[in-house]
Write a protein that holds these residues in place. Structure first.
Motif, PDB file in Angstrom:
ATOM      1  N   CYS A 133      -3.301   1.023   3.863  1.00 27.61           N
ATOM      2  CA  CYS A 133      -2.333   0.650   2.829  1.00 27.61           C
ATOM      3  C   CYS A 133      -0.985   1.238   3.221  1.00 27.61           C
ATOM      4  N   LEU A 134       0.066   0.439   3.116  1.00 25.59           N
ATOM      5  CA  LEU A 134       1.392   0.930   3.512  1.00 25.59           C
ATOM      6  C   LEU A 134       1.852   2.093   2.623  1.00 25.59           C
ATOM      7  N   HIS A 141      -2.951  -3.401  -6.713  1.00 28.47           N
ATOM      8  CA  HIS A 141      -1.616  -2.782  -6.800  1.00 28.47           C
ATOM      9  C   HIS A 141      -0.885  -3.228  -8.068  1.00 28.47           C
ATOM     10  N   HIS A 147      -7.241  -6.031  -2.752  1.00 30.72           N
ATOM     11  CA  HIS A 147      -6.422  -4.834  -2.552  1.00 30.72           C
ATOM     12  C   HIS A 147      -5.029  -5.015  -3.180  1.00 30.72           C
ATOM     13  N   GLU A 148      -4.389  -6.158  -2.884  1.00 34.38           N
ATOM     14  CA  GLU A 148      -3.025  -6.382  -3.390  1.00 34.38           C
ATOM     15  C   GLU A 148      -3.033  -6.595  -4.902  1.00 34.38           C
ATOM     16  N   GLN A 160       4.758  -1.963  -4.749  1.00 34.51           N
ATOM     17  CA  GLN A 160       4.954  -0.995  -3.663  1.00 34.51           C
ATOM     18  C   GLN A 160       6.424  -0.845  -3.256  1.00 34.51           C
TER      19      GLN A 160
HETATM   20 NI    NI Z   1      -1.890  -1.267  -0.392  1.00 30.79          NI
END
Ligand code: NI
Length: 172
Positions: free
Chosen positions: A93-94, A139, A135-136, A51
């Protein structure tokens, strides 16, 4: 330490599959410090290196509540295994500012990874920690929360993101 730029959907770099970390060096530790500063500043409960445009298998999580002391967990070259059960959690999510959706994931999962000293560790997580790990970890494989939605939720999220972008454009 530095606050890093967080990539937002649909930045194509979010789709990259991250490379394993060869060795946990001073450079990696310094990257993790900057990632932590970026995550707390956002604020968010998790952040993957992908990210911030770094294609390496690293993510951080801190699910401590606002009134609790921070509890930063660092995962280098993480591997998830023994997924079990089902839970639905309203995730954000950022990389999708302003959007949250119910997503179905495993209720319990185990993870093994390296810490900042390069030492292997393993533990079992459930609830929010299990959600954050899945979730991470997604990514690092170029998988985003939008991929987990049904068609209805996806249209809804598309509208929310468009609205957030137009509000950004008018306020900045
Ligand atoms: Ni995220």
């Amino acid at each position: 330490m530095a606050i890093l730029e967080i990539l937002e959907y649909p930045d194509p770099r979010l789709r990259e599959v991250a490379r394993p970390v060869g060795e946990v060096t001073e450079e990696i530790r310094s990257l993790v410090e900057s990632m932590a500063e970026t995550m707390y500043d956002a604020p968010g409960v998790g952040l993957a290196a992908t990210q911030v445009g770094i294609s390496q298998r690293i993510f951080i999580i801190d699910i401590a509540g606002e009134d609790e002391p921070s509890d930063l967990k660092v995962f280098i070259n993480p591997e998830l295994f023994d997924a079990d059960g089902v839970q639905v959690y309203k995730e954000g999510c950022l990389s999708f500012p302003g959007a949250t959706e119910d997503i179905k994931r495993a209720e319990r999962i185990k993870v093994r990874a390296l810490d900042l000293q390069g030492t292997a560790f393993e533990f079992e997580a459930d609830g929010l920690m299990a959600v954050a790990l899945q979730h991470e970890n997604d990514h690092l494989n170029g998988i985003l929360m939008i991929d987990k939605l049904n068609a209805f939720q996806r249209r809804k999220m598309g509208r929310k993101l468009a609205k957030a972008r137009s509000e950004d454009a008018t306020t900045s």
